[in-house]
Design an enzyme around this catalytic site. Structure first.
Site, short mmCIF file in Angstrom:
data_model
loop_
_atom_site.label_atom_id
_atom_site.label_comp_id
_atom_site.label_asym_id
_atom_site.label_seq_id
_atom_site.Cartn_x
_atom_site.Cartn_y
_atom_site.Cartn_z
N GLU A 165 -50.67 29.74 2.30
CA GLU A 165 -51.64 28.71 2.68
C GLU A 165 -52.70 29.25 3.64
O GLU A 165 -52.98 28.63 4.67
CB GLU A 165 -50.91 27.50 3.24
CG GLU A 165 -49.91 26.91 2.25
CD GLU A 165 -49.06 25.78 2.80
OE1 GLU A 165 -49.23 25.40 3.97
OE2 GLU A 165 -48.20 25.29 2.05
N ASP A 187 -43.53 20.10 -7.86
CA ASP A 187 -43.03 18.72 -7.85
C ASP A 187 -44.18 17.82 -8.29
O ASP A 187 -45.35 18.19 -8.15
CB ASP A 187 -42.43 18.28 -6.50
CG ASP A 187 -43.27 18.63 -5.29
OD1 ASP A 187 -44.52 18.50 -5.37
OD2 ASP A 187 -42.70 19.01 -4.26
N ASN A 246 -49.71 32.86 -1.79
CA ASN A 246 -49.20 31.56 -2.24
C ASN A 246 -50.02 30.43 -1.62
O ASN A 246 -50.34 30.48 -0.42
CB ASN A 246 -47.73 31.44 -1.79
CG ASN A 246 -46.99 30.29 -2.41
OD1 ASN A 246 -47.04 30.12 -3.63
ND2 ASN A 246 -46.31 29.50 -1.61
O1 G3I Z 1 -33.78 22.00 11.15
C1 G3I Z 1 -34.32 20.92 11.91
C2 G3I Z 1 -33.22 20.08 12.48
O2 G3I Z 1 -32.47 20.85 13.39
C3 G3I Z 1 -33.83 18.87 13.16
O3 G3I Z 1 -32.79 18.00 13.58
C4 G3I Z 1 -34.73 18.11 12.21
C5 G3I Z 1 -35.43 16.93 12.89
O4 G3I Z 1 -36.66 16.65 12.28
O5 G3I Z 1 -35.71 18.98 11.73
C6 G3I Z 1 -35.18 20.08 11.02
O6 G3I Z 1 -36.23 20.87 10.55
C7 G3I Z 1 -36.97 20.36 9.47
C8 G3I Z 1 -36.94 21.38 8.36
O7 G3I Z 1 -37.75 20.97 7.28
C9 G3I Z 1 -35.53 21.61 7.83
O8 G3I Z 1 -35.02 20.43 7.31
C10 G3I Z 1 -38.39 20.11 9.90
O9 G3I Z 1 -38.43 19.05 10.83
C11 G3I Z 1 -39.25 19.78 8.71
O10 G3I Z 1 -40.61 19.73 9.12
C12 G3I Z 1 -39.10 20.85 7.65
O11 G3I Z 1 -39.89 20.45 6.57
C13 G3I Z 1 -40.16 21.48 5.62
C14 G3I Z 1 -41.64 21.75 5.57
O12 G3I Z 1 -41.93 22.72 4.57
C15 G3I Z 1 -42.15 22.28 6.90
O13 G3I Z 1 -43.51 22.37 6.91
C16 G3I Z 1 -39.69 20.99 4.25
O14 G3I Z 1 -38.27 20.88 4.27
C17 G3I Z 1 -40.13 21.98 3.18
O15 G3I Z 1 -39.89 21.41 1.91
C18 G3I Z 1 -41.63 22.24 3.29
O16 G3I Z 1 -41.97 23.20 2.33
C19 G3I Z 1 -43.36 23.53 2.24
C20 G3I Z 1 -43.44 24.99 1.87
O17 G3I Z 1 -42.71 25.78 2.79
C21 G3I Z 1 -44.90 25.45 1.80
N1 G3I Z 1 -45.66 24.61 0.91
C22 G3I Z 1 -45.56 23.17 1.17
C23 G3I Z 1 -44.12 22.73 1.18
C24 G3I Z 1 -44.00 21.22 1.39
O18 G3I Z 1 -44.48 20.84 2.64
#
Ligand code: G3I
Length: 472
Positions: free
Chosen positions: A163, A270, A205
């Site tokens: 990105e 998705d 990517n």
């Molecule tokens: O691990 C912590 C946990 O300890 C905590 O309790 C919890 C509270 O919010 O957060 C957890 O972390 C989260 C993490 O996912 C793991 O579940 C983050 O808050 C959350 O922001 C994070 O979201 C991920 C996101 O990227 C971050 O920007 C999504 O799962 C993931 O699907 C998403 O993937 C991205 C790709 O990497 C790049 N392209 C876009 C795509 C969708 O946003």
């Protein structure tokens, strides 16, 4: 060093060559006879990756999640576990337990790994973001070297940068990377990754670059420059799409990157809709998945498709776009959606996408079993290669069951190396299997499936022994 995917590809190619030569038939004829009934088997047959973004916590805690990932996909990407905040939360303090779990699982199940991601503006710890140019460069180089070296030969490809282009008319993203290091940070990342693991495929990517637009034009410019330095192998099109909006220019847009001598890959597919979904929307979604899958299947240089999560309730979408979701191939209960079927079909596979456990039939012919014949089981070879094969097994209940056992003996050197949706003593010449916790209870006429991989020590055809099935 051979990477997982190269190893798998060589095995499949060897099997195809052998079978084709032995039988004197063409490739399409060979596969027309035995249509694949999983995404994985269908993708294997056409030499593509079908991948899934994996939540490692669920991989560790949920058996059905684990089994479905093993059965349906031949490529894995860590949804979060390989990002910088997960692997190096403090300067020089690396934590690889989650990433290791994913890579070990992939190896145990004969799957390749697409790594995600070294350099991103999000999920990067604050300690990196506050560094000056020199220190930031050195942190980046150390991070890429450490992670890439750890997984050299085990991770097949990497999203080196993620990105880097903004949504503002194709301008570079105004990230802390760009502000500190200038656009050269991208070149530094790719040069470092190339040197750290020369055999891994390196990808740039991004999202909203699926069609021909200002943002994909900027990616094209960057790709040209990186390719000319031989430090880029492919472009990842995330493909977080909206129902009914597969860009009309997607095929031509991917083709222009292929024409640069690059691979392309659908990296985070998705297709979201307004929830709750109705039947028409699910049918449209199936068409959208079919279209995207066909584009990749028909492009020789499209390495594969990764869906960004397994079930609808695993997806990031509802949390980020409230009121939308239902974006993936599996329902929350692991049953298959219409989009699963259309994706399977577009990969060349067959089947209806009905749940693996089929509904009970009221046909008296099947609901009244012969005495002493409480269940029947059959094996079929899904993907053969010289020294192994993936099998699918079907257990059919001829009476109501609360559990089943299966047994057979291999006639030759075949031995099970890993299995899913089945328990028991599986690795010897005589196999004694039993139902898993979730697929033992079957109504009369109902069936369920399990699967496994075998190894064998010669190029002989994978055999299909007769299975004895008994109620348990
Ligand atoms: O691990 C912590 C946990 O300890 C905590 O309790 C919890 C509270 O919010 O957060 C957890 O972390 C989260 C993490 O996912 C793991 O579940 C983050 O808050 C959350 O922001 C994070 O979201 C991920 C996101 O990227 C971050 O920007 C999504 O799962 C993931 O699907 C998403 O993937 C991205 C790709 O990497 C790049 N392209 C876009 C795509 C969708 O946003």
């Amino acid at each position: 060093m051979l990477h997982n995917r190269q190893r798998r590809r060589a095995l499949i190619a060897g099997a195809v060559t052998l079978a084709t030569a032995a039988l004197g038939i063409g490739l399409s004829t060979q596969f027309a006879g035995a249509q694949a009934t999983t995404l994985r088997a269908a993708a294997d047959a056409i030499g593509k990756d079908i991948g899934v973004a994996v939540d490692v916590n669920k991989l560790q805690s949920n058996t059905q999640y684990r089994n479905t990932i093993a059965t349906e996909f031949n490529s894995l990407t860590a949804e979060n576990a390989m990002k910088w905040d997960a692997t190096e939360p403090q300067d020089g303090n690396y934590t690889f337990s989650q990433a290791d779990t994913l890579v070990n699982f992939a190896e145990d199940n004969g799957q390749s790994v697409h790594g995600h991601t070294f350099v991103w503006h999000a999920q990067t710890p604050n300690w990196v973001q506050g560094l000056n140019a020199t220190a930031m460069r050195s942190a980046m180089v150390d991070h890429i070297n450490t992670v890439a070296n750890r997984y050299e030969g085990r991770v097949d490809s990497w999203d080196v940068v993620n990105e880097v282009v903004s949504d503002n008319n194709g301008a570079m993203r105004d990230s802390f990377w760009l502000r500190a290091m200038g656009e050269g940070y991208i070149t530094t990342a790719f040069q470092t990754a190339r040197a750290a693991d020369p055999n891994a495929d390196l990808y740039i990517n991004d999202y909203s670059i699926e069609g021909d637009n200002a943002k994909s034009d900027t990616i094209y410019r960057l790709a040209q420059g990186l390719k000319s330095q031989n430090i880029l192998d492919g472009v990842g099109f995330q493909s977080h799409l909206i129902l009914g909006q597969v860009p009309s220019t997607m095929e031509a847009n991917l083709q222009r990157f292929v024409d640069l001598g690059l691979k392309v890959r659908i990296t985070e597919l998705d297709i979201r809709l307004n929830t709750p979904a109705d039947a028409n929307e699910l049918a449209q979604q199936a068409e959208d998945y079919r279209r995207v899958t066909e584009i990749c299947a028909e492009l020789a240089d499209c390495s594969g498709i990764t869906v960004w999560g397994l079930r609808d309730n695993d997806s990031w979408v509802p949390g980020t776009f409230p009121g939308t979701g239902a974006a993936l191939l599996f329902n929350d209960d692991f049953s298959k959606k219409p989009a699963y079927t259309s994706t399977l079909n577009a990969l060349g596979g067959g089947g209806t996408g009905e749940p693996t456990t089929t509904p009970a039939t009221t046909d008296p012919a099947t609901s009244t079993p012969p005495p002493g014949d409480g269940c029947t089981a059959t094996l079929s070879v899904q993907s053969p290669w010289n020294t192994g094969a993936t099998y699918s097994a079907t257990v059919k209940a001829n009476q109501a069951l609360t559990g089943w056992r299966v047994t057979w003996t291999w006639p030759g050197s075949e031995r099970i190396s890993n299995a899913w949706s089945v328990t028991g003593t599986l690795t010897g010449a005589t196999v004694t299997g039993a139902n898993a916790a979730y697929n033992g209870t079957l109504a009369a006429g109902q069936s369920t499936t399990f699967g496994f991989n075998i190894t064998k020590n010669d190029g002989s055809t994978a055999s299909v022994p007769t299975v004895t099935c008994t109620p348990a």
